[in-house]
Enzyme design. Structure first.
Site, PDB file in Angstrom:
ATOM      1  N   LYS A 196       3.178   0.110   5.151  1.00 30.18           N
ATOM      2  CA  LYS A 196       3.555  -0.846   6.445  1.00 30.18           C
ATOM      3  C   LYS A 196       4.854  -0.081   6.933  1.00 30.18           C
ATOM      4  CE  LYS A 196       3.365  -4.846   4.931  1.00 30.18           C
ATOM      5  NZ  LYS A 196       2.880  -4.423   3.450  1.00 30.18           N
ATOM      6  N   ARG A 247       2.653 -13.204   8.085  1.00 37.43           N
ATOM      7  CA  ARG A 247       2.008 -13.179   6.733  1.00 37.43           C
ATOM      8  C   ARG A 247       1.191 -14.239   6.570  1.00 37.43           C
ATOM      9  NH1 ARG A 247       5.961  -9.431   4.150  1.00 37.43           N
ATOM     10  NH2 ARG A 247       5.303  -8.740   2.133  1.00 37.43           N
TER      11      ARG A 247
HETATM   12  P1  ADP Z   1       6.186  -5.209   0.884  1.00 34.48           P
HETATM   13  O1  ADP Z   1       6.138  -4.722   2.161  1.00 34.48           O
HETATM   14  O2  ADP Z   1       6.384  -4.586  -0.107  1.00 34.48           O
HETATM   15  O3  ADP Z   1       5.200  -6.634   0.634  1.00 34.48           O
HETATM   16  P2  ADP Z   1       8.691  -6.942   2.189  1.00 34.48           P
HETATM   17  O4  ADP Z   1       9.676  -5.961   2.204  1.00 34.48           O
HETATM   18  O5  ADP Z   1       7.720  -6.885   3.626  1.00 34.48           O
HETATM   19  O6  ADP Z   1       7.480  -6.370   0.781  1.00 34.48           O
HETATM   20  O7  ADP Z   1       8.811  -8.278   1.665  1.00 34.48           O
HETATM   21  C1  ADP Z   1       9.362  -8.491   0.606  1.00 34.48           C
HETATM   22  C2  ADP Z   1       9.373 -10.263   0.072  1.00 34.48           C
HETATM   23  O8  ADP Z   1      10.208 -10.750   1.346  1.00 34.48           O
HETATM   24  C3  ADP Z   1       7.953 -10.847  -0.028  1.00 34.48           C
HETATM   25  O9  ADP Z   1       7.444 -10.753  -1.106  1.00 34.48           O
HETATM   26  C4  ADP Z   1       8.483 -12.237   0.427  1.00 34.48           C
HETATM   27  O10 ADP Z   1       8.949 -12.950  -0.630  1.00 34.48           O
HETATM   28  C5  ADP Z   1       9.624 -12.125   1.398  1.00 34.48           C
HETATM   29  N1  ADP Z   1       8.863 -12.076   2.901  1.00 34.48           N
HETATM   30  C6  ADP Z   1       8.887 -10.920   3.820  1.00 34.48           C
HETATM   31  N2  ADP Z   1       8.317 -11.261   4.891  1.00 34.48           N
HETATM   32  C7  ADP Z   1       7.708 -12.548   4.692  1.00 34.48           C
HETATM   33  C8  ADP Z   1       7.186 -13.265   5.725  1.00 34.48           C
HETATM   34  N3  ADP Z   1       6.427 -13.091   6.945  1.00 34.48           N
HETATM   35  N4  ADP Z   1       6.726 -14.399   5.253  1.00 34.48           N
HETATM   36  C9  ADP Z   1       7.291 -15.146   4.124  1.00 34.48           C
HETATM   37  N5  ADP Z   1       7.911 -14.355   3.242  1.00 34.48           N
HETATM   38  C10 ADP Z   1       8.392 -12.985   3.507  1.00 34.48           C
HETATM   39  P1  ADP Z   2       4.572  -1.347   2.438  1.00 30.52           P
HETATM   40  O1  ADP Z   2       5.724  -1.496   3.507  1.00 30.52           O
HETATM   41  O2  ADP Z   2       3.391  -1.821   2.949  1.00 30.52           O
HETATM   42  O3  ADP Z   2       5.106  -2.152   1.294  1.00 30.52           O
HETATM   43  P2  ADP Z   2       5.975   1.380   2.068  1.00 30.52           P
HETATM   44  O4  ADP Z   2       5.838   2.064   3.286  1.00 30.52           O
HETATM   45  O5  ADP Z   2       7.258   0.816   1.549  1.00 30.52           O
HETATM   46  O6  ADP Z   2       4.657   0.042   1.948  1.00 30.52           O
HETATM   47  O7  ADP Z   2       5.338   2.331   0.919  1.00 30.52           O
HETATM   48  C1  ADP Z   2       5.178   1.927  -0.443  1.00 30.52           C
HETATM   49  C2  ADP Z   2       5.527   3.373  -1.231  1.00 30.52           C
HETATM   50  O8  ADP Z   2       4.425   4.285  -1.052  1.00 30.52           O
HETATM   51  C3  ADP Z   2       6.627   3.865  -1.050  1.00 30.52           C
HETATM   52  O9  ADP Z   2       7.390   4.735  -2.155  1.00 30.52           O
HETATM   53  C4  ADP Z   2       6.281   5.019   0.048  1.00 30.52           C
HETATM   54  O10 ADP Z   2       7.058   6.136   0.220  1.00 30.52           O
HETATM   55  C5  ADP Z   2       4.934   5.324  -0.480  1.00 30.52           C
HETATM   56  N1  ADP Z   2       3.772   5.619   0.565  1.00 30.52           N
HETATM   57  C6  ADP Z   2       3.764   5.045   1.729  1.00 30.52           C
HETATM   58  N2  ADP Z   2       2.731   5.605   2.318  1.00 30.52           N
HETATM   59  C7  ADP Z   2       2.129   6.523   1.477  1.00 30.52           C
HETATM   60  C8  ADP Z   2       0.810   7.240   1.441  1.00 30.52           C
HETATM   61  N3  ADP Z   2      -0.182   7.371   2.627  1.00 30.52           N
HETATM   62  N4  ADP Z   2       0.582   8.059   0.461  1.00 30.52           N
HETATM   63  C9  ADP Z   2       1.364   8.185  -0.573  1.00 30.52           C
HETATM   64  N5  ADP Z   2       2.485   7.346  -0.850  1.00 30.52           N
HETATM   65  C10 ADP Z   2       2.941   6.649   0.346  1.00 30.52           C
END
Ligand code: ADP
Ligand code: ADP
Length: 215
Positions: free
Chosen positions: A15, A90
């Site tokens: 994302k 979320r």
């Molecule tokens: P990822 O994309 O890897 O799941 P984020 O950076 O979006 O992680 O979120 C990291 C943490 O921040 C989540 O595990 C949660 O604890 C908190 N968080 C982020 N967005 C929300 C949301 N919309 N509602 C509740 N908690 C959130």
């Molecule tokens: P999210 O916000 O959904 O948690 P991220 O964009 O932070 O996900 O991506 C998670 C990890 O996977 C990062 O280390 C990113 O560089 C890698 N990544 C993202 N998209 C891809 C893809 N299509 N193929 C392989 N690795 C990816």
């Protein structure tokens, strides 16, 4: 008409990576709830102090705190033409709150790309994720390595591994996603705005799917 895009998908689906691509292409702000929480933790604000424990444990921050934070972000003028939302909403309560907020701008959620990938892929991605301190740009040790190890290609800041990206917390975050966030798939499907994106493809191919869905 403003354009609001919500990126939906499990942790590690891509994302944040794709939000940056869309934000640049469309000239819209990228609003990442996780980045805003981490910024607040770094600056030791009241919100940061409250959110820290939930984030550390891989739990969702309570809806009231999260919704208030996004409302505050939306009060900035750069959101009036639209935004790319990454990580918010979320929960259904957050989605309802977002709908009300956007009505205030004469807008609505226009499109919800739902990016998916198998659990073992998510775990592998998060284990190798490197995040930049300055602006939350993300890299991957194998799949998207920075030009200089440990340094962000975009702003030169230090890259670090998030404390909640360790294996046991990741498994829990995926569970939390399954129980609390997946109801949003039907929520947005019923409103006719969900677009399914195969996130188990190279980054550029996922971007191509998203850009063609926008046309
Ligand atoms: P990822 O994309 O890897 O799941 P984020 O950076 O979006 O992680 O979120 C990291 C943490 O921040 C989540 O595990 C949660 O604890 C908190 N968080 C982020 N967005 C929300 C949301 N919309 N509602 C509740 N908690 C959130
Ligand atoms: P999210 O916000 O959904 O948690 P991220 O964009 O932070 O996900 O991506 C998670 C990890 O996977 C990062 O280390 C990113 O560089 C890698 N990544 C993202 N998209 C891809 C893809 N299509 N193929 C392989 N690795 C990816």
């Amino acid at each position: 008409m403003p354009t609001y895009i919500v990126l939906l998908g499990p942790p590690g689906a891509g994302k944040g990576t794709q939000a940056k691509v869309l934000a640049e292409k469309l000239g819209l702000p990228h609003i990442s709830s996780g980045d805003i929480f981490r910024e607040n933790i770094k600056n030791n604000t009241e919100l940061g102090k409250k959110a820290q424990v939930y984030i550390h444990d891989g739990e969702l921050v309570p809806d009231d705190l999260t919704i208030e934070m996004i409302r505050d972000r939306f009060s900035r003028p750069d959101c009036v033409n639209g935004a790319i939302l990454d990580g918010f909403p979320r929960t259904p309560a957050q989605a309802d709150a977002l709908c009300k907020m956007l009505k205030g701008f004469g807008g609505k959620v226009n499109m919800v790309p739902f990016i998916s990938a198998p659990d073992n892929v998510l775990i592998e991605r998060l284990a190798g994720r490197w995040t930049c301190r300055a602006a939350g740009h993300v890299f991957h040790g194998i799949f998207n390595p920075p030009q200089t190890p440990g340094k962000c290609d975009i702003d030169g800041s230090e890259l670090y591994q998030r404390d909640d990206d360790k294996a046991e917390t990741v498994t829990h975050r995926i569970q939390v996603y399954l129980t609390q966030t997946t109801p949003l798939i039907d929520y947005y499907k019923n409103r006719g705005v969900l677009v399914e994106i195969n996130g188990f493809a190279p980054i550029e191919q996922v971007s191509m799917q998203l850009l063609s869905a926008l046309k």
